[in-house]
Design an enzyme around this catalytic site. Structure first.
Site, short mmCIF file in Angstrom:
data_model
loop_
_atom_site.label_atom_id
_atom_site.label_comp_id
_atom_site.label_asym_id
_atom_site.label_seq_id
_atom_site.Cartn_x
_atom_site.Cartn_y
_atom_site.Cartn_z
N ILE A 27 22.08 -23.18 -20.91
CA ILE A 27 22.91 -23.15 -19.69
C ILE A 27 23.68 -21.83 -19.62
CG2 ILE A 27 24.87 -24.27 -18.53
CD1 ILE A 27 23.77 -26.92 -19.79
N ALA A 151 27.50 -20.34 -35.41
CA ALA A 151 28.34 -20.85 -34.31
C ALA A 151 27.87 -20.17 -33.02
CB ALA A 151 29.80 -20.54 -34.60
N ASN A 153 29.78 -18.42 -30.73
CA ASN A 153 30.57 -17.37 -30.08
C ASN A 153 30.00 -15.97 -30.25
OD1 ASN A 153 31.24 -17.43 -32.79
ND2 ASN A 153 33.38 -16.88 -32.45
N VAL A 230 35.86 -26.09 -39.40
CA VAL A 230 36.24 -26.62 -40.71
C VAL A 230 35.59 -27.99 -40.97
CG1 VAL A 230 38.17 -27.40 -42.14
CG2 VAL A 230 38.35 -25.25 -40.86
N PRO A 231 35.59 -28.92 -40.00
CA PRO A 231 34.94 -30.21 -40.30
C PRO A 231 33.46 -30.05 -40.66
CG PRO A 231 36.30 -30.40 -38.33
CD PRO A 231 36.29 -28.94 -38.69
N THR A 232 32.74 -29.20 -39.95
CA THR A 232 31.33 -28.97 -40.30
C THR A 232 31.25 -28.31 -41.67
OG1 THR A 232 30.75 -28.76 -37.98
CG2 THR A 232 29.17 -27.88 -39.56
N GLU A 250 32.25 -19.47 -43.34
CA GLU A 250 33.08 -18.72 -42.39
C GLU A 250 33.56 -19.73 -41.35
OE1 GLU A 250 34.22 -15.81 -42.38
OE2 GLU A 250 33.01 -14.73 -43.83
N GLY A 252 37.05 -21.99 -39.28
CA GLY A 252 38.02 -21.79 -38.21
C GLY A 252 39.36 -21.24 -38.68
N CYS A 284 37.12 -16.62 -33.98
CA CYS A 284 37.67 -17.38 -35.10
C CYS A 284 38.98 -16.82 -35.63
CB CYS A 284 36.64 -17.42 -36.22
SG CYS A 284 36.06 -15.77 -36.68
N LYS A 451 41.97 -20.66 -48.07
CA LYS A 451 42.33 -22.05 -47.77
C LYS A 451 41.17 -22.72 -47.01
CE LYS A 451 46.88 -22.23 -46.57
NZ LYS A 451 48.09 -21.67 -45.92
N GLU A 458 31.94 -12.08 -45.79
CA GLU A 458 30.80 -11.40 -45.15
C GLU A 458 31.14 -9.92 -45.07
OE1 GLU A 458 29.94 -13.93 -41.54
OE2 GLU A 458 28.19 -14.41 -42.78
N1 LIG Z 1 35.15 -17.53 -39.76
C1 LIG Z 1 34.22 -17.04 -38.98
O1 LIG Z 1 33.65 -16.01 -39.25
C2 LIG Z 1 33.82 -17.76 -37.71
C3 LIG Z 1 33.13 -17.06 -36.74
C4 LIG Z 1 32.78 -17.71 -35.56
C5 LIG Z 1 33.14 -19.03 -35.35
N2 LIG Z 1 33.82 -19.70 -36.31
C6 LIG Z 1 34.24 -21.09 -36.09
O2 LIG Z 1 33.20 -21.84 -35.49
C7 LIG Z 1 33.74 -22.88 -34.70
C8 LIG Z 1 33.10 -22.87 -33.33
O3 LIG Z 1 31.72 -22.94 -33.44
P1 LIG Z 1 30.90 -24.30 -33.28
O4 LIG Z 1 31.59 -25.18 -32.29
O5 LIG Z 1 29.50 -23.93 -33.06
O6 LIG Z 1 31.05 -24.95 -34.72
P2 LIG Z 1 30.38 -26.27 -35.31
O7 LIG Z 1 31.00 -26.47 -36.63
O8 LIG Z 1 30.39 -27.37 -34.34
O9 LIG Z 1 28.83 -25.87 -35.50
C9 LIG Z 1 28.45 -24.76 -36.26
C10 LIG Z 1 26.98 -24.88 -36.63
O10 LIG Z 1 26.81 -25.92 -37.58
C11 LIG Z 1 25.76 -26.78 -37.19
N3 LIG Z 1 26.01 -28.09 -37.78
C12 LIG Z 1 26.76 -29.10 -37.30
N4 LIG Z 1 26.77 -30.13 -38.16
C13 LIG Z 1 26.02 -29.77 -39.22
C14 LIG Z 1 25.66 -30.39 -40.45
N5 LIG Z 1 26.09 -31.63 -40.77
N6 LIG Z 1 24.88 -29.72 -41.32
C15 LIG Z 1 24.46 -28.47 -41.04
N7 LIG Z 1 24.76 -27.83 -39.89
C16 LIG Z 1 25.53 -28.47 -38.99
C17 LIG Z 1 25.79 -26.71 -35.68
O11 LIG Z 1 24.57 -27.15 -35.13
C18 LIG Z 1 26.07 -25.23 -35.46
O12 LIG Z 1 24.88 -24.49 -35.57
C19 LIG Z 1 35.23 -22.60 -34.63
O13 LIG Z 1 35.91 -23.44 -35.52
C20 LIG Z 1 35.34 -21.16 -35.09
O14 LIG Z 1 36.57 -20.82 -35.64
C21 LIG Z 1 34.17 -19.10 -37.49
N1 LIG Z 2 34.11 -10.05 -34.31
C1 LIG Z 2 34.40 -10.97 -35.37
C2 LIG Z 2 34.20 -12.35 -34.89
C3 LIG Z 2 34.22 -13.31 -35.99
C4 LIG Z 2 34.67 -14.64 -35.55
O1 LIG Z 2 34.53 -15.21 -34.47
#
Ligand SMILES: NC(=O)c1ccc[n+]([C@@H]2O[C@H](COP(=O)([O-])OP(=O)(O)OC[C@H]3O[C@@H](n4cnc5c(N)ncnc54)[C@H](O)[C@@H]3O)[C@@H](O)[C@H]2O)c1
Ligand SMILES: NCCCC=O
Length: 484
Positions: A27, A151, A153, A230-232, A250, A252, A284, A451, A458
């Site tokens: 979409i 993720a 984004n 974090v939950p994933t 990596e 949230g 993030c 934490k 990375e």
């Molecule tokens: N720290 C970082 O570098 C960074 C960068 C970008 C995004 N994020 C975080 O990502 C989150 C947003 O992205 P999102 O909504 O796609 O996250 P999400 O946790 O919902 O999903 C992330 C990925 O995990 C997969 N997934 C879900 N359940 C799984 C399981 N049980 N086993 C294996 N894979 C599984 C999803 O299909 C997706 O590809 C935010 O919390 C954001 O902060 C972190």
């Molecule tokens: N440009 C860094 C982005 C990482 C997290 O979303």
């Protein structure tokens, strides 16, 4: 330009399809239109991808670092040559404005491939002298098959930030993009093949969490690198631990951005804008808890709102647009619920807060003032364009409040007292800190959280340790003594 992918998956050097997998609509966030469809990987597709990665790995690892690096650097060049086309694709995948994607996504992916391509030839061990001419040497070896899970984004950047160090070290990878943004990783796979990567070195399979879980649980997989919530992260980390696999997590954040009253006001406001509204707030490391010292609170808020009024929301493909839609209706709904919660819990809505009429998932940049530490919007990751402004009196107080969170991804300080700046960042519980700037992530610098925000780093030379392991070899030069 056509946005629909050639097929859903990329396995063993070419596109692959299995229409038996559940259909996933692609979409376009700016219009809500369906612009393509992929199919979730069936168990057969997962098997093909893992088998291909397993088959390809020993031969890829046996190439010299110089040879592997040359392929990665060639891929970086191809990405740069096609930057506009890839940036448009990133915009279709995520809705982020082209003004942004032209400089932050494919370019960042190319940087990673170039950087780790350059490092590949220098990955070596140590020589450790021992008494009597004996010695020990170490060699750095690949882990094997790595799984990358992304993720939504930064679909191009995440694929490259994981693939580049993994492949440089001699691993192969199966990458699963987010189901929300399936397009960009396929292009990276195609480009790696064009650059000379043998079949199976980088594979892409589509799907939701179940496909990610199937990859993580497979015994052929040596390492899992997840970018997600974090939950994933907790689920994936636990599953990886059961198989004693390496991980990079990596996750949230709810990062603090601290503005002292001696800061240069417009720089601090710029930092808050970069740390809350870039990518429509879906970053993030965002500094979503903006702590402003009481003396400049009113001036800061006034200037912030004034500058937000100049943001240009609209067609993300128009290069004048600098604020795009949220990635999906679902994410927009989550953020709207947080906005309602902020109002309900007594924060004062100082700017925005409304969905834009018309098609697409546009939400105004939003600022809450009068936020207190206990409010939901100050505690939970929102992952949208919502800034919470909190006031503070002094340094000691703000450090304690900044650290009072389970997260630890990033943190920033704006002040013209550099002694204070260094003192404060030294005490922030965060993997990445910024002084008088915010949200930079160059490939040469480590990136990651402490934490609940993550495990491992990375980018930079640090990432090499997370995609390789050291083997120690003891060599005796003078015979062997034994007690009997
Ligand atoms: N720290 C970082 O570098 C960074 C960068 C970008 C995004 N994020 C975080 O990502 C989150 C947003 O992205 P999102 O909504 O796609 O996250 P999400 O946790 O919902 O999903 C992330 C990925 O995990 C997969 N997934 C879900 N359940 C799984 C399981 N049980 N086993 C294996 N894979 C599984 C999803 O299909 C997706 O590809 C935010 O919390 C954001 O902060 C972190
Ligand atoms: N440009 C860094 C982005 C990482 C997290 O979303």
């Amino acid at each position: 330009m056509t946005t629909a992918p050639t097929a859903s998956h990329y396995i063993d050097g070419s596109y692959a399809e299995d229409a038996a997998g559940t259909a996933i609509d692609i979409i376009y966030p700016a219009t809500g239109e369906i612009i393509g469809r992929v199919h979730s990987a069936t168990p057969e597709m997962v098997e093909r991808a893992l088998a291909s990665a397993r088959r390809a790995q020993p031969e890829w690892a046996a190439m010299t670092g110089m040879e592997r690096g040359r392929i990665l650097r060639r891929a970086a060049d191809i990405i740069r040559d096609r930057n506009r086309e890839l940036s448009i694709l990133e915009t279709y995948d995520t809705g982020k404005p082209l003004q942004e994607t032209l400089v932050a996504d494919a370019t960042s992916g190319a940087d990673a491939l170039e950087y780790f391509g350059g490092l590949a030839a220098s990955l070596a061990g140590e020589y450790i002298p021992q008494p009597g001419g004996d010695f020990v040497y170490t060699i750095r070896q690949a882990l094997g098959v790595c799984v990358g899970i992304g993720a939504w984004n930064y679909p191009t950047q995440i694929a490259c930030w994981k693939a580049a160090p993994a492949l440089a070290c001699g691993n192969t990878m199966v990458f699963k993009p987010s189901e929300t943004t399936p397009l960009c990783a396929l292009k990276i796979a195609e480009i790696l093949t064009e650059a000379g990567a043998p079949p199976g070195v980088f594979n892409v399979v589509q799907g939701l969490g179940d496909v990610g879980a199937a990859l993580v649980n497979d015994p052929r997989v040596a390492k899992v690198s997840l970018t997600g919530s974090v939950p994933t992260g907790r689920k994936v980390y636990a599953a990886a631990a059961a198989g004693m696999k390496h991980v990079t997590m990596e996750l949230g954040g709810k990062s603090p951005l601290i503005v002292f009253d001696d800061a240069t006001l417009d720089d601090a406001v710029s930092g808050a804008i970069l740390g809350n509204f870039y990518s429509s707030g879906q970053v993030c490391s965002n500094g979503t808890r903006v702590f402003v010292q009481k003396g400049i609170r009113d001036a800061f808020l006034a200037r912030l709102c004034e500058r937000l009024s100049t943001a240009k929301l609209g067609d993300p493909l128009d290069e004048a647009t600098n604020f795009g839609p949220m990635v999906s209706e679902a994410q927009l709904s989550i953020v709207k619920r947080y906005i309602a919660k902020g109002i309900e819990e007594g924060a004062s809505l100082a700017y925005g807060g409304k969905r834009q009429p018309g098609p697409g998932f546009f939400l105004e940049p939003t600022v809450f003032a009068g936020v207190t530490d206990e409010m939901t919007i100050a505690r939970e990751e929102i992952f949208g364009p919502v800034l919470s402004l909190l006031e503070f009196d002094d340094e000691e107080e703000v450090i304690g409040r900044a650290n009072a969170t389970e997260f630890g991804l990033a943190g920033g300080v704006f002040t013209n007292d550099l002694t204070r700046a260094h003192r404060v960042v030294a005490r922030l519980e965060a993997g990445t800190c910024y002084i008088n700037t915010y949200n930079l992530a160059p490939v040469e610098a480590p990136f990651g959280g402490v934490k609940a925000s993550g495990v491992g780093r990375e980018n930079s030379k640090e990432a090499i340790a997370h995609y390789s392991e050291v083997k120690t070899i003891h060599v005796a030069m003078n015979g062997v003594e034994a007690p009997f």
